[in-house]
Enzyme design. Structure first.
Site, PDB file in Angstrom:
ATOM      1  N   ALA A  80     -74.541 -64.166 -28.757  1.00 46.34           N
ATOM      2  CA  ALA A  80     -74.293 -65.172 -27.649  1.00 46.34           C
ATOM      3  C   ALA A  80     -72.909 -64.465 -26.535  1.00 46.34           C
ATOM      4  CB  ALA A  80     -74.168 -66.039 -27.734  1.00 46.34           C
ATOM      5  N   HIS A  82     -76.574 -64.913 -13.236  1.00 49.44           N
ATOM      6  CA  HIS A  82     -76.847 -63.731 -14.068  1.00 49.44           C
ATOM      7  C   HIS A  82     -77.839 -63.431 -12.586  1.00 49.44           C
ATOM      8  CE1 HIS A  82     -77.594 -63.756 -18.696  1.00 49.44           C
ATOM      9  NE2 HIS A  82     -76.751 -64.029 -17.468  1.00 49.44           N
ATOM     10  N   GLU A 126     -77.450 -64.111  -9.598  1.00 45.24           N
ATOM     11  CA  GLU A 126     -76.340 -63.085  -8.287  1.00 45.24           C
ATOM     12  C   GLU A 126     -75.642 -62.018  -8.625  1.00 45.24           C
ATOM     13  OE1 GLU A 126     -73.293 -66.230  -7.359  1.00 45.24           O
ATOM     14  OE2 GLU A 126     -71.444 -64.698  -7.119  1.00 45.24           O
ATOM     15  N   ARG A 127     -75.575 -61.899  -9.624  1.00 40.39           N
ATOM     16  CA  ARG A 127     -74.993 -60.072 -10.518  1.00 40.39           C
ATOM     17  C   ARG A 127     -75.801 -59.206 -10.650  1.00 40.39           C
ATOM     18  NH1 ARG A 127     -74.237 -60.450 -16.343  1.00 40.39           N
ATOM     19  NH2 ARG A 127     -76.044 -60.097 -16.776  1.00 40.39           N
TER      20      ARG A 127
END
EC number: 2.7.1.156
Lengths: 174, 174, 174
Positions: free
Chosen positions: A15, A54, A56-57
């Site tokens: 994680a 995620h 947006e990245r």
């Protein structure tokens, strides 16, 4: 750490280990069309926030597909010589299968067969969950067992396998 | 990944990581007589099923011995120049020792001494359990501490050490 | 496995993995003045016993400093061309920050900036906690997320990164 234009890469990690970002980097460094195949469902706010972060990245150059259960069907539909598909992630798919009471062995076998037949590139991301204390919860133990077997199968079918910790990859195969 | 005819190999990995199958493969690839030293007791149906499944996988060419507590005595009795003994696994042995209220430090020291004096080959398999969140249960924390110290000792005494994830080994020593 | 006289080394590993002893060995093998920067507070007897045990192992040649919260300030104060500072460990510091309700992102950013500007050597030790089953406890999940992000940042800022299991290091960077 170059992505082959054909065949499967497996990225296993803990994680918040940076495994998704590492997998995205592999695909972005290739000249292939990037497809993000999300298996996660936003069950709660924690999950929604993570999905949004995620997305947006990754930015606009990715095509995003959501498929919580029929991962194999989605892979078969998407795969082509010019595409690289990122499956993020197998443990969420496994969770969805268990909740839908699907037969895990059958679904695992279908995925492994599809991996071998893929025309383009696929990068499968998954969470290693078997390195802590045995969980007291029976469902969690069953999940851990299914995940471990799925990972062994996927690693065997993949051409390349990485273990990611603290954002850094260890190449285990390929 | 060849097994030396003398000395200890340590195979550490997570739950369902394929560590037992990897250890079996090491012994089967050698020309030595294969002995399976099972430390597990069938406490429940989950465990019985797992033991039966492992036994079936190994097939008839293996001699199976069960010894939940006196692992060192069993190793000393079995070891010979022509045999390779697979100990599966140290964490189950540790569980049995804790339940029987044996002194863990003494037992660990005896095992390490025996590993060094072994005539034939021994492959010791164990579960890494220290890479999750700190367990809330005090007994689980004690177990994790004992297991970690045992693994450090066994790794130091072994000639060869592998970490296995998703069925794939990383050589850590040897 | 030699320590550079300047720059940061990150040692990541599980509970009882031997990561602190490995980090101490790196510093002791250098000719630098050894400083132990303990972030742990003795909340209970388990913790007190562990701190005393670590202190005894290190012996008299180490200077010990305790700083549960202002790790960056302590690092900046201690660092010099002739010193090697061992930070043990980041997960305890993170626990203290969360209990004191500090902003984790700000504190992480300060640490990463300080790591890059350090004059001497620093070895940062931390616990990998993200390789088990998703914890049921929300606080534990938040801790796991913060730890994972912190580890990614520290690994990116460090010149050298090791993953330690069973007392054995795998070099991941450097």
């Amino acid at each position: 750490m170059q992505l082959e234009r054909r065949g499967a890469t497996f990225v296993l990690g803990g994680a918040r280990s940076g495994k998704s970002a590492f997998a995205e980097g592999l695909i972005e460094a290739s000249a292939m069309d990037a497809v993000y195949l999300a298996t996660g469902r936003a069950w709660d706010n924690e999950m929604s926030a993570r999905i949004a972060q995620h997305k947006e990245r990754r930015g606009a150059k990715w095509t995003t597909i959501e498929e919580p259960l029929d991962l194999v069907g989605a892979l078969q539909k998407e795969c082509s010589d010019t595409k690289a598909v990122l499956v993020d992630c197998l443990t969420l798919w496994l969770t969805n299968l268990m909740m839908a009471e699907r037969d895990i062995e059958t679904e695992t076998a279908r995925l492994l067969a599809a991996m071998i037949e893929m025309k383009g590139a696929v990068v499968l991301v998954s969470n290693e969950v078997g390195l802590g204390i045995v969980p007291e919860n029976r469902m969690a133990r069953a999940f851990r067992d299914h995940a471990g077997r799925l990972h062994q199968g996927v690693a065997a079918a993949a051409a390349t396998v990485y273990f990611v910790a603290a954002g850094l990859p260890i190449k285990m195969k390929g």
